[in-house]
Design an enzyme around this catalytic site. Structure first.
Site, PDB file in Angstrom:
ATOM      1  N   GLY A 282       5.210  15.034  30.196  1.00  0.00           N
ATOM      2  CA  GLY A 282       5.801  15.780  29.096  1.00  0.00           C
ATOM      3  C   GLY A 282       5.168  15.602  27.743  1.00  0.00           C
ATOM      4  O   GLY A 282       5.546  16.283  26.787  1.00  0.00           O
ATOM      5  N   GLU A 324       3.456  11.203  35.120  1.00  0.00           N
ATOM      6  CA  GLU A 324       2.828  12.430  35.610  1.00  0.00           C
ATOM      7  C   GLU A 324       2.293  13.297  34.469  1.00  0.00           C
ATOM      8  O   GLU A 324       2.802  14.386  34.204  1.00  0.00           O
ATOM      9  CB  GLU A 324       3.834  13.234  36.441  1.00  0.00           C
ATOM     10  CG  GLU A 324       4.252  12.543  37.717  1.00  0.00           C
ATOM     11  CD  GLU A 324       5.362  13.281  38.450  1.00  0.00           C
ATOM     12  OE1 GLU A 324       5.586  12.963  39.627  1.00  0.00           O
ATOM     13  OE2 GLU A 324       6.012  14.154  37.846  1.00  0.00           O
ATOM     14  N   PRO A 325       1.253  12.861  33.779  1.00  0.00           N
ATOM     15  CA  PRO A 325       0.670  13.699  32.728  1.00  0.00           C
ATOM     16  C   PRO A 325      -0.078  14.886  33.321  1.00  0.00           C
ATOM     17  O   PRO A 325      -0.746  14.759  34.346  1.00  0.00           O
ATOM     18  CB  PRO A 325      -0.291  12.742  32.014  1.00  0.00           C
ATOM     19  CG  PRO A 325      -0.687  11.754  33.072  1.00  0.00           C
ATOM     20  CD  PRO A 325       0.556  11.568  33.920  1.00  0.00           C
ATOM     21  N   ARG A 364       0.598  32.228  28.338  1.00  0.00           N
ATOM     22  CA  ARG A 364       1.479  31.352  27.562  1.00  0.00           C
ATOM     23  C   ARG A 364       1.977  31.982  26.258  1.00  0.00           C
ATOM     24  O   ARG A 364       3.152  31.810  25.901  1.00  0.00           O
ATOM     25  CB  ARG A 364       0.790  30.020  27.279  1.00  0.00           C
ATOM     26  CG  ARG A 364       0.554  29.198  28.551  1.00  0.00           C
ATOM     27  CD  ARG A 364       0.054  27.792  28.234  1.00  0.00           C
ATOM     28  NE  ARG A 364       1.082  27.030  27.550  1.00  0.00           N
ATOM     29  CZ  ARG A 364       1.040  26.694  26.267  1.00  0.00           C
ATOM     30  NH1 ARG A 364       0.010  27.061  25.506  1.00  0.00           N
ATOM     31  NH2 ARG A 364       2.013  25.987  25.728  1.00  0.00           N
ATOM     32  N   TYR A 368       5.818  31.883  26.230  1.00  0.00           N
ATOM     33  CA  TYR A 368       6.407  30.791  25.457  1.00  0.00           C
ATOM     34  C   TYR A 368       6.186  30.911  23.945  1.00  0.00           C
ATOM     35  O   TYR A 368       6.497  29.996  23.206  1.00  0.00           O
ATOM     36  CB  TYR A 368       5.809  29.446  25.892  1.00  0.00           C
ATOM     37  CG  TYR A 368       5.913  29.140  27.349  1.00  0.00           C
ATOM     38  CD1 TYR A 368       7.152  29.032  27.978  1.00  0.00           C
ATOM     39  CD2 TYR A 368       4.776  28.924  28.114  1.00  0.00           C
ATOM     40  CE1 TYR A 368       7.242  28.720  29.328  1.00  0.00           C
ATOM     41  CE2 TYR A 368       4.855  28.608  29.464  1.00  0.00           C
ATOM     42  CZ  TYR A 368       6.088  28.505  30.063  1.00  0.00           C
ATOM     43  OH  TYR A 368       6.180  28.200  31.391  1.00  0.00           O
ATOM     44  N   CYS A 395      -1.901  46.482  29.284  1.00  0.00           N
ATOM     45  CA  CYS A 395      -1.016  47.562  28.856  1.00  0.00           C
ATOM     46  C   CYS A 395       0.378  47.018  28.565  1.00  0.00           C
ATOM     47  O   CYS A 395       1.361  47.328  29.240  1.00  0.00           O
ATOM     48  CB  CYS A 395      -0.962  48.639  29.937  1.00  0.00           C
ATOM     49  SG  CYS A 395      -0.167  50.157  29.389  1.00  0.00           S
ATOM     50  N   TYR A 424      -2.410  25.291  32.070  1.00  0.00           N
ATOM     51  CA  TYR A 424      -1.508  26.435  32.247  1.00  0.00           C
ATOM     52  C   TYR A 424      -2.134  27.764  31.835  1.00  0.00           C
ATOM     53  O   TYR A 424      -1.424  28.710  31.520  1.00  0.00           O
ATOM     54  CB  TYR A 424      -0.188  26.207  31.504  1.00  0.00           C
ATOM     55  CG  TYR A 424       0.497  24.951  31.959  1.00  0.00           C
ATOM     56  CD1 TYR A 424       1.062  24.877  33.227  1.00  0.00           C
ATOM     57  CD2 TYR A 424       0.541  23.824  31.144  1.00  0.00           C
ATOM     58  CE1 TYR A 424       1.664  23.718  33.670  1.00  0.00           C
ATOM     59  CE2 TYR A 424       1.148  22.654  31.577  1.00  0.00           C
ATOM     60  CZ  TYR A 424       1.710  22.612  32.837  1.00  0.00           C
ATOM     61  OH  TYR A 424       2.302  21.451  33.279  1.00  0.00           O
TER      62      TYR A 424
END
Length: 474
Positions: A282, A324-325, A364, A368, A395, A424
């Protein structure tokens, strides 16, 4: 499309030294002690003509050879980030530890191989990511399989390969119980639960609060632990909790340690040989100059210190600390290169510059509202005298990569580098509008190696099936 190595320093022109680059209006490096502090890969700089170089390769040379859009991954930055986690854990935590690369950030054979070489493990969330991990040389004992809706086939693949399965819900337990008679040995398990800790991040990437699709409710732990104690096929060796993604705060991670230690005491009280506590990942990274994330060292120090203290307070033997990076390992290693195309000026409102990619190679921003930093590849130090909106070619009106960014005057054919795209972007890429996905190259010490071929338009027809009755009559 060529896959030959590209030399970025012909004629011989080395990237400018870091001391000189400090005078430029962009931050182009991050030493191993703080690999998430700056905006560009650690081996980025300028050649003798003032053009952007990453890993000793001129980005404009790479664009000519491999086309655009192009994902460029800097090996030195990725390795540096791996070592930062590995070394910080060894220095900060008095017990054993292991960092697992969250491969959902960017899954490929090449990245897996690099991460495995650096001694990290890996977390996968599908059969595809698991096969990629195994194919890239990651030892099964250093792999965990996550997922809130694992298929029987995914569970069978993980169990037969000797991978640790993260139990997310009762269905996982039911499926594994049915599978157990066909297995030669017990399944190594980790139990995921929601810790009830919230943090300031986008609602789509918060996973630690109770209203989440992931993990068991903490009130269910006694029941689950009791049930697993009666399952001869189950070997519960770990607990897992995760609080979200792109987090700049340290306090939530500190709070998580106490919750995890309490769960560890419960699990051991039920007779389970739990030796691993996985605190998830995180840690956020710096996408724009105003972002101010903690360093990897500060994050690890907080997590390690809090967990060690929490275990001491409860009289618990120290477990192995797992984390868990994902983003903080690979994001700053990535740069995406685009070619500018059309320009549309709306007097008194804004000017649009369009690139040859967009939401299909980087979803992204539209998903986000994510922000990025960008520079012109061959004029990175020119005065940024106009404010433009960089749009994609899809489009969709919302296909905007960089709203209101200051750039030098640019025209069709100029190349644009967008930084911190290693996480990502490739992994969430799509074929929206039937646009092929980009190629990816790994750069290191002046050499570029193709690690992902560019899709071609005809590739997109490969899995289409045209019923005979619809076949055109020619």
């Amino acid at each position: 499309m060529s896959s030959e190595p590209v030399t970025g320093t012909e004629p011989a022109s080395e990237p400018a030294p870091q001391a000189a680059l400090a005078q430029q209006p962009f931050e182009s490096g991050c030493d191993a002690s703080s690999p998430n502090r700056n905006l560009a890969p650690i081996s980025s700089g300028l050649d003798a003509e003032g053009r952007l170089v990453v890993g000793g390769c001129r980005l404009s040379d790479l664009a000519r050879t491999y086309g655009t859009p192009l994902y460029v991954l800097d090996e030195a930055t990725l390795r540096s980030s791996c070592r930062a986690y590995r070394d910080a854990l060894a220095a900060s935590y008095p017990g054993p530890s292991l960092a697992l690369y969250a491969s959902k950030a960017n899954s490929s054979l090449a990245i897996t191989a690099l991460v495995a070489q650096e001694g990290l493990g890996l977390d996968a969330v599908s059969a595809g990511e698991l096969l990629t991990a195994l194919g890239g040389g990651m030892p099964p004992e250093r792999i965990v399989l996550h997922g809130n809706n694992k298929s029987p086939e995914e569970l069978a693949l993980a169990a037969q390969a000797g991978v640790t399965v993260v139990l997310d819900n009762w269905r996982d337990i039911e499926l594994l119980s049915a599978l157990a008679p066909s297995l030669a040995q017990p399944v190594r398990l980790m139990l995921r639960f929601t810790p009830g800790i919230e943090c300031h991040t986008h609602e789509y990437i918060r996973t630690g609060h109770l209203d989440s699709k992931f993990g068991f409710d903490p009130e269910q732990l006694p029941q689950v632990l009791g049930h697993l104690a009666s399952c001869s096929w189950a070997r519960l060796t770990g607990l897992h909790a995760h609080i979200g993604s792109q987090i700049f705060e340290l306090q939530p991670h500190h709070d998580l340690a106490g919750v995890m230690a309490d769960a560890l005491a419960q699990a051991r009280g039920h007779g389970h040989p739990v030796s691993d506590l996985n605190v998830g990942g995180g840690l956020g990274i710096r996408y724009v100059a105003s972002d101010d994330p903690p360093t990897i060292q500060a994050w690890v120090s907080t997590v390690a210190g809090a967990l060690a203290a929490a275990c001491r307070e409860r009289g618990l033997d120290l477990p192995r600390l797992l984390c868990e990076p994902g983003r903080s390992l690979v994001a700053t290693a990535g740069v995406t290169v685009y070619e500018l195309g059309s320009r549309k000026a709306i007097p008194g409102l804004r000017t649009y510059l369009s690139v040859d990619g967009g939401m299909s190679d980087n979803p992204r921003p539209i998903t986000y509202q994510s922000q990025y930093t960008a520079l012109l590849v061959d004029r990175p130090t020119a005065e940024a005298s106009e404010t433009v909106t960089v749009a994609g070619k899809h489009c969709e009106s919302g296909d905007v990569l960089l709203p209101e960014i200051a750039l030098p005057p640019a025209t069709s054919g100029d190349l644009l580098a967008v930084f911190a795209t290693g996480a990502y972007n490739a992994s969430m890429a799509s074929n929206y509008n039937r646009i092929p996905r980009p190629a990816a190259v790994l750069v290191h010490e002046g050499q570029a190696e193709l690690v992902q071929r560019r899709e071609q338009p005809e590739d997109l027809l490969r899995y289409d099936v045209l019923p005979a009755r619809l076949t055109p009559v020619i």
